[in-house]
Design a protein around this motif. Structure first.
Motif, short mmCIF file in Angstrom:
data_model
loop_
_atom_site.label_atom_id
_atom_site.label_comp_id
_atom_site.label_asym_id
_atom_site.label_seq_id
_atom_site.Cartn_x
_atom_site.Cartn_y
_atom_site.Cartn_z
N ARG A 107 9.34 8.67 -2.35
CA ARG A 107 10.76 9.16 -2.27
C ARG A 107 11.72 8.15 -1.61
NH1 ARG A 107 14.56 12.27 0.43
NH2 ARG A 107 15.32 14.00 -1.11
N GLY A 108 12.82 7.95 -2.52
CA GLY A 108 13.89 7.23 -2.07
C GLY A 108 14.56 6.71 -3.27
N GLU A 109 15.76 5.62 -3.24
CA GLU A 109 16.36 5.16 -4.24
C GLU A 109 15.29 4.06 -4.72
OE1 GLU A 109 18.02 2.44 -6.63
OE2 GLU A 109 17.50 1.69 -4.56
N PRO A 110 14.80 4.27 -6.06
CA PRO A 110 13.68 3.30 -6.75
C PRO A 110 13.93 1.78 -6.24
CG PRO A 110 14.58 5.08 -8.10
CD PRO A 110 15.50 5.10 -7.09
N GLY A 111 15.18 1.12 -6.30
CA GLY A 111 15.22 -0.30 -6.10
C GLY A 111 14.72 -0.67 -4.67
N GLN A 112 15.30 0.17 -3.73
CA GLN A 112 15.01 0.02 -2.25
C GLN A 112 13.29 0.21 -2.20
OE1 GLN A 112 17.50 2.66 -0.05
NE2 GLN A 112 19.44 1.20 -0.69
N VAL A 113 13.09 1.28 -2.72
CA VAL A 113 11.52 1.62 -2.41
C VAL A 113 10.61 0.57 -2.89
CG1 VAL A 113 9.54 3.09 -3.06
CG2 VAL A 113 11.73 3.99 -2.21
N LEU A 114 11.19 0.13 -4.14
CA LEU A 114 9.87 -0.91 -4.91
C LEU A 114 10.29 -1.99 -4.16
CD1 LEU A 114 10.68 0.03 -8.54
CD2 LEU A 114 8.46 0.23 -7.32
N THR A 115 11.47 -2.86 -3.50
CA THR A 115 11.56 -3.99 -2.98
C THR A 115 10.75 -3.88 -1.52
OG1 THR A 115 13.83 -4.09 -3.79
CG2 THR A 115 13.31 -5.27 -1.71
N ARG A 116 10.87 -2.89 -0.78
CA ARG A 116 10.12 -2.79 0.25
C ARG A 116 8.36 -2.71 0.06
NH1 ARG A 116 10.48 2.56 1.75
NH2 ARG A 116 8.09 2.83 1.35
N CYS A 117 8.02 -2.38 -0.88
CA CYS A 117 6.77 -2.04 -1.37
C CYS A 117 6.32 -3.70 -1.79
CB CYS A 117 6.43 -1.25 -2.51
SG CYS A 117 6.53 0.39 -1.76
N LEU A 118 7.02 -4.26 -2.46
CA LEU A 118 6.87 -5.43 -2.97
C LEU A 118 6.71 -6.56 -1.91
CD1 LEU A 118 9.20 -5.83 -6.08
CD2 LEU A 118 6.75 -6.18 -6.20
N LYS A 119 7.57 -6.45 -0.80
CA LYS A 119 7.45 -7.25 0.15
C LYS A 119 6.24 -6.74 1.34
CE LYS A 119 12.26 -7.72 0.89
NZ LYS A 119 13.58 -7.60 1.52
N GLU A 120 5.91 -5.68 1.54
CA GLU A 120 5.05 -5.36 2.40
C GLU A 120 3.59 -5.56 1.72
OE1 GLU A 120 5.32 -1.24 3.91
OE2 GLU A 120 7.59 -1.49 4.60
N TRP A 121 3.45 -5.43 0.58
CA TRP A 121 2.26 -5.53 0.04
C TRP A 121 1.81 -7.20 -0.47
CZ3 TRP A 121 2.12 -0.45 -3.66
CH2 TRP A 121 2.28 0.54 -2.88
N GLY A 122 3.00 -7.72 -0.68
CA GLY A 122 2.94 -9.17 -1.09
C GLY A 122 2.67 -9.28 -2.67
N VAL A 123 3.27 -8.15 -3.20
CA VAL A 123 2.84 -8.27 -4.73
C VAL A 123 4.21 -8.93 -5.23
CG1 VAL A 123 2.89 -6.55 -6.57
CG2 VAL A 123 1.59 -5.97 -4.58
N LYS A 124 3.62 -9.55 -6.51
CA LYS A 124 4.71 -10.34 -7.29
C LYS A 124 4.91 -9.86 -8.48
CE LYS A 124 4.25 -14.29 -4.20
NZ LYS A 124 3.18 -15.33 -3.85
N LYS A 125 4.30 -8.97 -8.86
CA LYS A 125 4.33 -8.45 -10.28
C LYS A 125 4.57 -7.02 -10.37
CE LYS A 125 1.40 -8.69 -14.52
NZ LYS A 125 -0.14 -8.48 -14.97
N LEU A 126 5.76 -6.73 -10.96
CA LEU A 126 6.15 -5.12 -11.03
C LEU A 126 6.28 -4.88 -12.58
CD1 LEU A 126 7.30 -2.63 -10.11
CD2 LEU A 126 9.86 -3.63 -10.23
N CYS A 127 5.50 -3.99 -13.00
CA CYS A 127 5.34 -3.37 -14.47
C CYS A 127 5.91 -1.90 -14.52
CB CYS A 127 4.05 -3.50 -14.81
SG CYS A 127 3.27 -5.39 -14.67
#
Length: 155
Positions: A107-127
């Protein structure tokens, strides 16, 4: 850092047997196409990925009650549409369970949530699926800008 457009630490149980055996993780951001069959974005997310993190982000603005509305629901969706969304998320999670994965609902503003997850998980691919609806076009732009701005701050 190169980011290919495509969230808390990943758990080992989220390893998805659909995925190829080489590469790193990717996030599959589910939005309207809440299915695993016939889903080009999910297929792309799985290519070259060891892990796919299936994610749905509940935007609080979507669910925020509208006191001026004629019927229950939010400004963006009526009660029946919200109920259908929740039932569809349960169905998607059930389908993912059969494959050894789970749907992560955040839950949250999608841009902020996805940014946090990309950083915390070390993921570089968002589809995610392309959508022609003006609401989703604007959301896509906001998410991309948020992610790119965040990346610039941490270079």
């Amino acid at each position: 850092m190169q980011l290919s457009l495509c969230l808390s630490k990943p758990a080992q149980h989220l390893k998805n047997p659909l995925m190829a055996a080489s590469g790193s993780g990717s996030i599959m951001w589910f939005r309207k196409g809440l299915r695993i069959h016939d889903n080009p974005a999910l297929e792309y997310a799985s290519k070259g990925s060891d892990f796919v993190y299936p994610v749905f982000v509940i935007d609080p603005h979507y669910m925020e009650p509208d006191p001026k509305a004629f019927s229950p629901g939010s400004r963006l969706a009526g009660l029946n549409r919200i109920r259908f969304l929740l039932e569809s998320l349960v169905d998607l999670d059930t389908s993912l369970k059969k494959l050894g994965s789970r749907l992560l609902i955040l839950r949250g503003e999608p841009g902020q949530v996805l940014t946090r997850c990309l950083k915390e998980w070390g993921v570089k691919k968002l589809c995610f699926e392309y959508d022609t609806d003006p609401h989703y076009q604007a959301l896509d732009i906001r998410v991309k800008v948020t992610i790119l701005f965040s990346l610039l701050l941490f270079i």
